[in-house]
Design an enzyme around this catalytic site. Structure first.
Site, PDB file in Angstrom:
ATOM      1  N   LYS A 164       0.787  -1.432  -0.082  1.00 61.20           N
ATOM      2  CA  LYS A 164       0.485  -0.021  -0.144  1.00 61.20           C
ATOM      3  C   LYS A 164       0.807   1.545  -0.027  1.00 61.20           C
ATOM      4  O   LYS A 164       1.080   2.377  -0.512  1.00 61.20           O
ATOM      5  CB  LYS A 164      -1.003   0.197   0.963  1.00 61.20           C
ATOM      6  CG  LYS A 164      -2.069  -0.986   0.968  1.00 61.20           C
ATOM      7  CD  LYS A 164      -3.076  -1.139   2.720  1.00 61.20           C
ATOM      8  CE  LYS A 164      -3.199  -2.113   2.058  1.00 61.20           C
ATOM      9  NZ  LYS A 164      -4.137  -3.118   3.656  1.00 61.20           N
TER      10      LYS A 164
ATOM     11  N   GLN B  23      -5.034  -1.931   9.526  1.00 60.50           N
ATOM     12  CA  GLN B  23      -4.637  -3.410   8.864  1.00 60.50           C
ATOM     13  C   GLN B  23      -5.141  -4.933   9.895  1.00 60.50           C
ATOM     14  O   GLN B  23      -4.542  -4.393  10.950  1.00 60.50           O
ATOM     15  CB  GLN B  23      -3.020  -3.285   9.135  1.00 60.50           C
ATOM     16  CG  GLN B  23      -2.932  -4.516   7.910  1.00 60.50           C
ATOM     17  CD  GLN B  23      -3.257  -4.837   6.323  1.00 60.50           C
ATOM     18  OE1 GLN B  23      -3.235  -3.392   6.494  1.00 60.50           O
ATOM     19  NE2 GLN B  23      -3.756  -6.338   6.036  1.00 60.50           N
TER      20      GLN B  23
ATOM     21  N   ASP C  72     -10.798   2.490   4.718  1.00 62.55           N
ATOM     22  CA  ASP C  72     -11.592   0.699   4.464  1.00 62.55           C
ATOM     23  C   ASP C  72     -13.048   0.708   3.975  1.00 62.55           C
ATOM     24  O   ASP C  72     -13.784  -0.171   3.964  1.00 62.55           O
ATOM     25  CB  ASP C  72     -11.212  -0.024   5.602  1.00 62.55           C
ATOM     26  CG  ASP C  72      -9.579  -0.439   5.562  1.00 62.55           C
ATOM     27  OD1 ASP C  72     -10.024  -0.745   4.476  1.00 62.55           O
ATOM     28  OD2 ASP C  72      -9.325  -0.588   6.999  1.00 62.55           O
TER      29      ASP C  72
END
Ligand code: GUN
Length: 292
Positions: free
Chosen positions: A53, A97, A120
Protein backbone atom coordinates in the site's frame (compact mmCIF):
# COMPACT_ATOMS: atom_id res chain seq x y z
CA UNK A 1 -12.07 -24.35 -22.97
CA UNK A 2 -9.87 -22.34 -20.64
CA UNK A 3 -11.40 -19.40 -18.80
CA UNK A 4 -10.46 -15.85 -19.70
CA UNK A 5 -8.28 -14.17 -17.11
CA UNK A 6 -9.95 -11.50 -14.94
CA UNK A 7 -6.75 -9.50 -14.87
CA UNK A 8 -6.79 -7.34 -11.75
CA UNK A 9 -3.32 -6.04 -12.43
CA UNK A 10 -4.30 -4.66 -15.85
CA UNK A 11 -7.50 -3.13 -14.47
CA UNK A 12 -5.62 -1.60 -11.50
CA UNK A 13 -3.10 -0.05 -13.92
CA UNK A 14 -5.97 1.78 -15.64
CA UNK A 15 -7.38 2.96 -12.31
CA UNK A 16 -3.94 4.23 -11.33
CA UNK A 17 -3.54 6.15 -14.61
CA UNK A 18 -6.76 8.03 -13.82
CA UNK A 19 -5.66 8.69 -10.24
CA UNK A 20 -2.35 10.22 -11.36
CA UNK A 21 -4.33 13.00 -13.08
CA UNK A 22 -6.54 13.55 -10.05
CA UNK A 23 -3.53 13.72 -7.72
CA UNK A 24 -1.91 16.33 -10.00
CA UNK A 25 -5.11 18.37 -10.00
CA UNK A 26 -5.19 18.31 -6.18
CA UNK A 27 -1.54 19.27 -5.93
CA UNK A 28 -2.16 22.21 -8.25
CA UNK A 29 -4.53 23.41 -5.53
CA UNK A 30 -1.92 22.81 -2.83
CA UNK A 31 -3.64 19.68 -1.52
CA UNK A 32 -1.43 16.65 -1.08
CA UNK A 33 -3.51 13.49 -0.61
CA UNK A 34 -2.24 11.78 2.52
CA UNK A 35 -2.91 8.24 3.79
CA UNK A 36 -1.95 7.07 7.29
CA UNK A 37 -1.56 3.31 7.76
CA UNK A 38 -1.31 1.74 11.19
CA UNK A 39 -0.15 -1.83 11.72
CA UNK A 40 0.06 -3.58 15.08
CA UNK A 41 2.25 -6.66 15.57
CA UNK A 42 4.49 -8.57 13.23
CA UNK A 43 2.28 -10.81 11.10
CA UNK A 44 4.46 -11.21 7.98
CA UNK A 45 1.56 -11.25 5.49
CA UNK A 46 0.06 -8.06 6.96
CA UNK A 47 3.43 -6.33 6.69
CA UNK A 48 3.67 -7.36 3.02
CA UNK A 49 0.20 -5.88 2.35
CA UNK A 50 0.98 -2.65 4.19
CA UNK A 51 4.31 -2.21 2.39
CA UNK A 52 2.53 -2.73 -0.89
CA UNK A 53 0.00 0.00 0.00
CA UNK A 54 2.81 2.40 0.95
CA UNK A 55 4.69 1.66 -2.27
CA UNK A 56 1.60 2.31 -4.38
CA UNK A 57 1.10 5.65 -2.61
CA UNK A 58 4.65 6.63 -3.57
CA UNK A 59 4.07 5.65 -7.19
CA UNK A 60 0.95 7.86 -7.39
CA UNK A 61 2.37 10.86 -5.54
CA UNK A 62 0.16 10.23 -2.50
CA UNK A 63 1.85 11.05 0.78
CA UNK A 64 1.86 8.21 3.30
CA UNK A 65 2.54 7.87 6.99
CA UNK A 66 3.35 4.39 8.26
CA UNK A 67 2.85 3.75 11.97
CA UNK A 68 4.05 0.35 13.18
CA UNK A 69 3.21 -0.61 16.78
CA UNK A 70 4.46 -3.65 18.73
CA UNK A 71 2.07 -6.56 19.34
CA UNK A 72 2.13 -5.76 23.08
CA UNK A 73 1.01 -2.13 22.55
CA UNK A 74 -1.88 -0.94 24.74
CA UNK A 75 -5.20 -0.43 22.99
CA UNK A 76 -5.38 3.07 24.47
CA UNK A 77 -2.18 4.01 22.60
CA UNK A 78 -3.66 2.87 19.30
CA UNK A 79 -6.80 4.87 20.07
CA UNK A 80 -4.71 7.96 20.79
CA UNK A 81 -2.97 7.61 17.41
CA UNK A 82 -6.36 7.46 15.69
CA UNK A 83 -7.65 10.52 17.56
CA UNK A 84 -4.51 12.43 16.54
CA UNK A 85 -4.94 11.40 12.89
CA UNK A 86 -8.65 12.30 13.01
CA UNK A 87 -7.63 15.77 14.18
CA UNK A 88 -4.78 16.22 11.70
CA UNK A 89 -6.06 18.45 8.90
CA UNK A 90 -3.43 17.25 6.45
CA UNK A 91 -4.41 13.55 6.80
CA UNK A 92 -7.22 12.45 4.45
CA UNK A 93 -7.30 8.68 4.95
CA UNK A 94 -6.73 6.38 7.95
CA UNK A 95 -6.35 2.62 7.69
CA UNK A 96 -5.76 0.21 10.57
CA UNK A 97 -4.54 -3.09 9.13
CA UNK A 98 -6.59 -6.09 10.13
CA UNK A 99 -6.28 -8.43 11.99
CA UNK A 100 -5.41 -6.74 15.28
CA UNK A 101 -3.99 -8.64 18.28
CA UNK A 102 -6.59 -10.42 20.42
CA UNK A 103 -6.43 -7.89 23.26
CA UNK A 104 -7.74 -5.18 20.94
CA UNK A 105 -11.39 -4.66 20.02
CA UNK A 106 -11.39 -4.30 16.23
CA UNK A 107 -14.95 -2.95 16.07
CA UNK A 108 -14.29 -0.30 18.72
CA UNK A 109 -11.22 0.80 16.77
CA UNK A 110 -13.20 1.01 13.52
CA UNK A 111 -15.91 3.07 15.24
CA UNK A 112 -13.30 5.62 16.28
CA UNK A 113 -12.05 6.50 12.80
CA UNK A 114 -13.68 9.66 11.42
CA UNK A 115 -16.13 8.39 8.75
CA UNK A 116 -14.85 10.87 6.15
CA UNK A 117 -11.31 9.49 6.64
CA UNK A 118 -12.42 5.84 6.73
CA UNK A 119 -10.83 4.79 3.43
CA UNK A 120 -11.44 1.12 4.31
CA UNK A 121 -15.19 1.76 4.34
CA UNK A 122 -15.63 -0.28 7.52
CA UNK A 123 -17.12 2.42 9.78
CA UNK A 124 -20.78 1.69 10.65
CA UNK A 125 -21.81 4.97 9.00
CA UNK A 126 -20.19 3.97 5.71
CA UNK A 127 -21.42 0.36 5.83
CA UNK A 128 -24.86 1.68 6.83
CA UNK A 129 -24.94 3.91 3.75
CA UNK A 130 -24.14 0.86 1.64
CA UNK A 131 -27.04 -1.06 3.23
CA UNK A 132 -29.27 1.88 2.29
CA UNK A 133 -28.16 1.46 -1.31
CA UNK A 134 -26.07 4.67 -1.31
CA UNK A 135 -23.04 3.42 -3.22
CA UNK A 136 -21.37 6.82 -3.65
CA UNK A 137 -19.63 6.84 -0.26
CA UNK A 138 -16.46 5.20 1.05
CA UNK A 139 -16.88 1.60 -0.09
CA UNK A 140 -14.85 -1.33 1.27
CA UNK A 141 -11.87 -1.78 -1.04
CA UNK A 142 -11.89 -5.51 -1.81
CA UNK A 143 -15.61 -5.74 -2.71
CA UNK A 144 -15.55 -2.51 -4.73
CA UNK A 145 -12.43 -3.82 -6.49
CA UNK A 146 -14.31 -7.00 -7.41
CA UNK A 147 -17.21 -5.01 -8.87
CA UNK A 148 -14.86 -2.67 -10.76
CA UNK A 149 -13.03 -5.63 -12.28
CA UNK A 150 -16.32 -7.25 -13.40
CA UNK A 151 -17.42 -3.97 -15.02
CA UNK A 152 -13.99 -3.58 -16.65
CA UNK A 153 -14.41 -7.03 -18.27
CA UNK A 154 -17.92 -6.03 -19.45
CA UNK A 155 -19.52 -8.83 -17.48
CA UNK A 156 -23.27 -8.40 -17.30
CA UNK A 157 -24.65 -8.78 -13.77
CA UNK A 158 -28.25 -7.68 -14.25
CA UNK A 159 -30.67 -10.37 -13.12
CA UNK A 160 -27.86 -12.92 -12.84
CA UNK A 161 -27.47 -15.33 -9.93
CA UNK A 162 -24.51 -14.37 -7.79
CA UNK A 163 -23.29 -16.52 -4.92
CA UNK A 164 -20.87 -15.05 -2.40
CA UNK A 165 -19.16 -17.67 -0.26
CA UNK A 166 -18.15 -15.91 2.97
CA UNK A 167 -20.02 -13.41 5.16
CA UNK A 168 -17.20 -11.31 6.58
CA UNK A 169 -17.56 -7.64 7.42
CA UNK A 170 -14.55 -6.87 5.20
CA UNK A 171 -15.46 -8.81 2.05
CA UNK A 172 -18.43 -11.18 1.93
CA UNK A 173 -21.28 -9.03 3.27
CA UNK A 174 -20.32 -5.79 1.48
CA UNK A 175 -19.68 -7.75 -1.75
CA UNK A 176 -23.19 -9.18 -1.53
CA UNK A 177 -24.66 -5.70 -0.98
CA UNK A 178 -22.78 -4.25 -3.94
CA UNK A 179 -23.83 -7.09 -6.25
CA UNK A 180 -27.47 -6.61 -5.25
CA UNK A 181 -27.38 -2.79 -5.40
CA UNK A 182 -29.16 -0.82 -8.11
CA UNK A 183 -26.94 -0.64 -11.16
CA UNK A 184 -25.46 -4.09 -10.54
CA UNK A 185 -28.85 -5.77 -10.04
CA UNK A 186 -27.71 -9.34 -9.43
CA UNK A 187 -29.78 -11.81 -7.41
CA UNK A 188 -27.52 -12.66 -4.51
CA UNK A 189 -27.09 -15.61 -2.17
CA UNK A 190 -24.68 -15.38 0.76
CA UNK A 191 -23.27 -18.80 1.63
CA UNK A 192 -21.01 -19.58 4.59
CA UNK A 193 -19.52 -22.33 6.72
CA UNK A 194 -22.97 -23.50 7.91
CA UNK A 195 -24.57 -23.57 4.46
CA UNK A 196 -26.06 -26.95 3.61
CA UNK A 197 -25.19 -28.44 0.23
CA UNK A 198 -22.68 -25.72 -0.47
CA UNK A 199 -21.52 -27.40 -3.65
CA UNK A 200 -25.05 -27.37 -5.12
CA UNK A 201 -25.56 -23.72 -4.08
CA UNK A 202 -22.30 -22.72 -5.79
CA UNK A 203 -23.23 -24.64 -8.90
CA UNK A 204 -26.31 -22.41 -9.38
CA UNK A 205 -24.12 -19.31 -9.64
CA UNK A 206 -23.59 -17.31 -12.82
CA UNK A 207 -21.17 -15.22 -10.76
CA UNK A 208 -19.32 -16.99 -7.95
CA UNK A 209 -17.28 -14.97 -5.44
CA UNK A 210 -15.13 -17.08 -3.11
CA UNK A 211 -14.05 -15.27 0.06
CA UNK A 212 -13.57 -17.86 2.77
CA UNK A 213 -9.82 -18.18 3.28
CA UNK A 214 -9.59 -21.92 2.55
CA UNK A 215 -7.04 -22.90 -0.07
CA UNK A 216 -8.45 -24.48 -3.25
CA UNK A 217 -11.86 -25.06 -1.64
CA UNK A 218 -14.01 -24.40 -4.72
CA UNK A 219 -13.59 -27.42 -7.00
CA UNK A 220 -14.32 -27.63 -10.73
CA UNK A 221 -17.38 -29.81 -9.99
CA UNK A 222 -18.86 -26.90 -7.93
CA UNK A 223 -18.92 -24.52 -10.88
CA UNK A 224 -21.58 -24.14 -13.56
CA UNK A 225 -19.98 -24.33 -17.01
CA UNK A 226 -19.48 -20.77 -18.27
CA UNK A 227 -19.76 -19.13 -14.82
CA UNK A 228 -17.65 -16.12 -13.84
CA UNK A 229 -15.49 -16.97 -10.81
CA UNK A 230 -13.80 -14.36 -8.62
CA UNK A 231 -11.20 -15.69 -6.20
CA UNK A 232 -10.73 -13.40 -3.18
CA UNK A 233 -8.61 -15.89 -1.22
CA UNK A 234 -4.95 -15.25 -0.50
CA UNK A 235 -3.73 -18.25 1.48
CA UNK A 236 -0.17 -19.23 2.31
CA UNK A 237 0.29 -22.98 1.93
CA UNK A 238 3.41 -24.98 2.73
CA UNK A 239 5.42 -25.89 -0.34
CA UNK A 240 8.82 -27.51 0.21
CA UNK A 241 9.66 -27.14 -3.49
CA UNK A 242 9.79 -23.33 -3.09
CA UNK A 243 12.85 -21.67 -1.67
CA UNK A 244 10.75 -19.69 0.85
CA UNK A 245 8.84 -22.86 1.84
CA UNK A 246 5.35 -21.63 0.88
CA UNK A 247 3.25 -20.51 -2.05
CA UNK A 248 0.10 -18.46 -2.43
CA UNK A 249 -3.15 -20.26 -3.13
CA UNK A 250 -6.59 -18.82 -3.72
CA UNK A 251 -9.90 -20.23 -2.44
CA UNK A 252 -10.52 -21.64 -5.92
CA UNK A 253 -8.90 -24.80 -7.28
CA UNK A 254 -6.96 -23.82 -10.44
CA UNK A 255 -8.79 -26.63 -12.28
CA UNK A 256 -11.87 -24.36 -12.26
CA UNK A 257 -10.28 -22.58 -15.24
CA UNK A 258 -11.41 -25.54 -17.35
CA UNK A 259 -15.09 -24.92 -16.45
CA UNK A 260 -15.51 -21.16 -15.91
CA UNK A 261 -15.75 -18.48 -18.61
CA UNK A 262 -13.74 -16.01 -16.50
CA UNK A 263 -11.48 -16.61 -13.50
CA UNK A 264 -9.46 -14.12 -11.47
CA UNK A 265 -5.89 -15.31 -10.81
CA UNK A 266 -4.13 -15.40 -7.43
CA UNK A 267 -1.91 -13.45 -7.27
CA UNK A 268 -2.75 -10.72 -9.81
CA UNK A 269 -6.54 -10.66 -9.50
CA UNK A 270 -8.39 -9.14 -6.57
CA UNK A 271 -5.20 -8.16 -4.65
CA UNK A 272 -4.09 -5.32 -6.97
CA UNK A 273 -7.70 -4.11 -7.20
CA UNK A 274 -8.00 -3.82 -3.41
CA UNK A 275 -5.00 -1.51 -3.34
CA UNK A 276 -6.23 0.49 -6.34
CA UNK A 277 -9.59 1.08 -4.61
CA UNK A 278 -7.80 2.16 -1.43
CA UNK A 279 -5.87 4.72 -3.46
CA UNK A 280 -9.09 5.89 -5.09
CA UNK A 281 -10.81 6.28 -1.71
CA UNK A 282 -7.84 8.29 -0.44
CA UNK A 283 -7.86 10.62 -3.43
CA UNK A 284 -11.63 10.97 -3.13
CA UNK A 285 -11.35 11.81 0.59
CA UNK A 286 -8.86 14.56 -0.31
CA UNK A 287 -11.13 15.89 -3.08
CA UNK A 288 -14.10 15.98 -0.71
CA UNK A 289 -12.16 18.10 1.80
CA UNK A 290 -11.61 20.65 -0.92
CA UNK A 291 -15.29 20.55 -1.96
CA UNK A 292 -16.63 20.93 1.56
N1 GUN B 1 -6.71 -7.05 6.11
C1 GUN B 1 -7.04 -7.77 5.02
N2 GUN B 1 -7.69 -7.01 4.13
C2 GUN B 1 -7.78 -5.76 4.67
C3 GUN B 1 -8.34 -4.53 4.22
O1 GUN B 1 -8.92 -4.40 3.14
N3 GUN B 1 -8.19 -3.49 5.07
C4 GUN B 1 -7.59 -3.61 6.28
N4 GUN B 1 -7.53 -2.52 7.05
N5 GUN B 1 -7.07 -4.73 6.73
C5 GUN B 1 -7.16 -5.80 5.92
Amino acid sequence: MAAQRLDGRACATEVEADLLGRVSALKAQNIEPHLAVIIVGDDPASHVYVNSKIKTCARLGIRSTHISLPVSEKESTLKQHIQDLNNAEDVHGILVQSPLPNHMDEEAITDLIAPEKDVDGFHPQNLGRLVQGRTNGMLPCTPSGVLRMLRWANIDLEGKRAVVVGRSRIVGMPAALLLAARGADATVTVAHSRTQELEAVCKEADILVAAVGRPDMVKPSWVKPGAVVVDVGINRVDDATRERGWRLAGDVDPGVAEVASWLSPVPGGVGPMTIAMLMENTVRAAELVHDR
